[in-house]
Enzyme design. Sequence first.
Site, PDB file in Angstrom:
ATOM      1  N   LYS A   2       0.854  -1.208   0.000  1.00 47.87           N
ATOM      2  CA  LYS A   2       0.000   0.000   0.000  1.00 47.87           C
ATOM      3  C   LYS A   2       0.885   1.252   0.000  1.00 47.87           C
ATOM      4  O   LYS A   2       2.087   1.176   0.290  1.00 47.87           O
ATOM      5  CB  LYS A   2      -0.906  -0.020   1.237  1.00 47.87           C
ATOM      6  CG  LYS A   2      -0.168   0.016   2.572  1.00 47.87           C
ATOM      7  CD  LYS A   2      -1.108  -0.329   3.731  1.00 47.87           C
ATOM      8  CE  LYS A   2      -0.362  -0.297   5.059  1.00 47.87           C
ATOM      9  NZ  LYS A   2      -1.186  -0.838   6.162  1.00 47.87           N
ATOM     10  N   TYR A  30      15.888  30.412   8.217  1.00 48.43           N
ATOM     11  CA  TYR A  30      14.672  31.140   8.596  1.00 48.43           C
ATOM     12  C   TYR A  30      14.565  31.263  10.102  1.00 48.43           C
ATOM     13  O   TYR A  30      14.803  30.305  10.842  1.00 48.43           O
ATOM     14  CB  TYR A  30      13.443  30.401   8.072  1.00 48.43           C
ATOM     15  CG  TYR A  30      13.262  30.535   6.582  1.00 48.43           C
ATOM     16  CD1 TYR A  30      13.031  31.778   5.995  1.00 48.43           C
ATOM     17  CD2 TYR A  30      13.328  29.423   5.766  1.00 48.43           C
ATOM     18  CE1 TYR A  30      12.872  31.898   4.619  1.00 48.43           C
ATOM     19  CE2 TYR A  30      13.162  29.527   4.397  1.00 48.43           C
ATOM     20  CZ  TYR A  30      12.934  30.777   3.830  1.00 48.43           C
ATOM     21  OH  TYR A  30      12.777  30.888   2.485  1.00 48.43           O
TER      22      TYR A  30
END
Length: 378
Positions: A40, A261
């Site tokens: 999956k 940042y």
Amino acid sequence: MTGNLDHAGATLHVDLDAIVANWKLIGAASAPAKAAAVVKANAYGLGAAEVAQALEAARCQDFFVAHLGEALTLAGTLSPRSTLYVLNGLVPGAEAACAAAGIVPVLNSRDQLERWGAYAKSQRRKLPAVLQVDTGMSRFGLTDDDVALLIADRDQLGSLDLRYIISHLACADTPGDATVARQRRKFEQIASAFPSIPRGLDNSAGALIEGAPHYDLVRPGIALYGGAAHANVANRVRPVVRLEAAITQLRTISRGAGVGYGLSFTATRETVLAIVPVGYADGWPRCLGNRGAVYVGGVRAPIVGRVSMDSMTVDVTYVPRTLCGAGAIVELIGPHQTIDDVARDADTISYEILTRLGSRYARVYHSARGAPSTGGDL
Ligand SMILES: *Cc1c(COP(=O)(O)O)cnc(C)c1O
């Protein structure tokens, strides 16, 4: 191999032979049960078609996905002898597409059982199915009341060819957890009411529990892909993934300079930084800023400052200069740092690290059966 393959920021190497070896190890550990493979979420991010085909060549015949769409995509790439099962069940309206493609739904509720049975009757044929019962996880599967009603009215199963009765363990990754034995007992008790239907309970962690019954089919996922199935126990499976990038540029900053940042990191000494072209848009967890590390020339290089969208900055002050320049290879996942190490630093599980790897990396599949191949637009 350079990190600039396909001019991508980084290269994801997938060792298909290791996946096959891990599948065989799990099969041996849970014998005489048959081993399926859970593919999956694009085989936990690694490429469902490539993984399933490699396993098919090793005689794996049973493949589990989560959604019918995943099964339909895979169906065209597999041998007609293989079987695809949809774990999340049968969505209303999906009956015809599921039946036409020969895909086996896992029936998780009375409604799904009734709809699949009614569709089979309307087609005047028996349709294959897996029946899932809930043994304590409160997710998918028939409830106790559903099971009691079904036992009282078995005719409902008349139009179905039930391949397996299954359930799912909630705590198998914690060895010795008492709920595992409780779920096993409950599973055996329910399954005994359907003695002719083969049984399956274990995921990777369940399949690798020694001395436990593994019934007729096990459904490993994470252990195929190199993840540790059990907490605080040596990992017995082979690593599968290597993630490498090439340093984009170096810079030396002085004491007191901020990085990235928010300037969340301030240098306390002269510091040599390497810019690595992998960021959170590549699935590298943003929370690893000022927490995680990469390896350059085998030396640990801590991530400093925040992880950006497309890059991060690492401290390579202690990496010998000869090993560290623009273009030098950085190991994000590999021999020095497993997917479980990255997961621990990011406060998550290896499943999330793998499934978030995303589609931006160049991908190289390694197998002794054939030359390394790059995976198209996967
Ligand atoms: C995902 C899943 C598996 C595989 O679990 P792993 O822990 O990755 O081995 C098995 N069974 C079900 C029902 C699942 O949802």
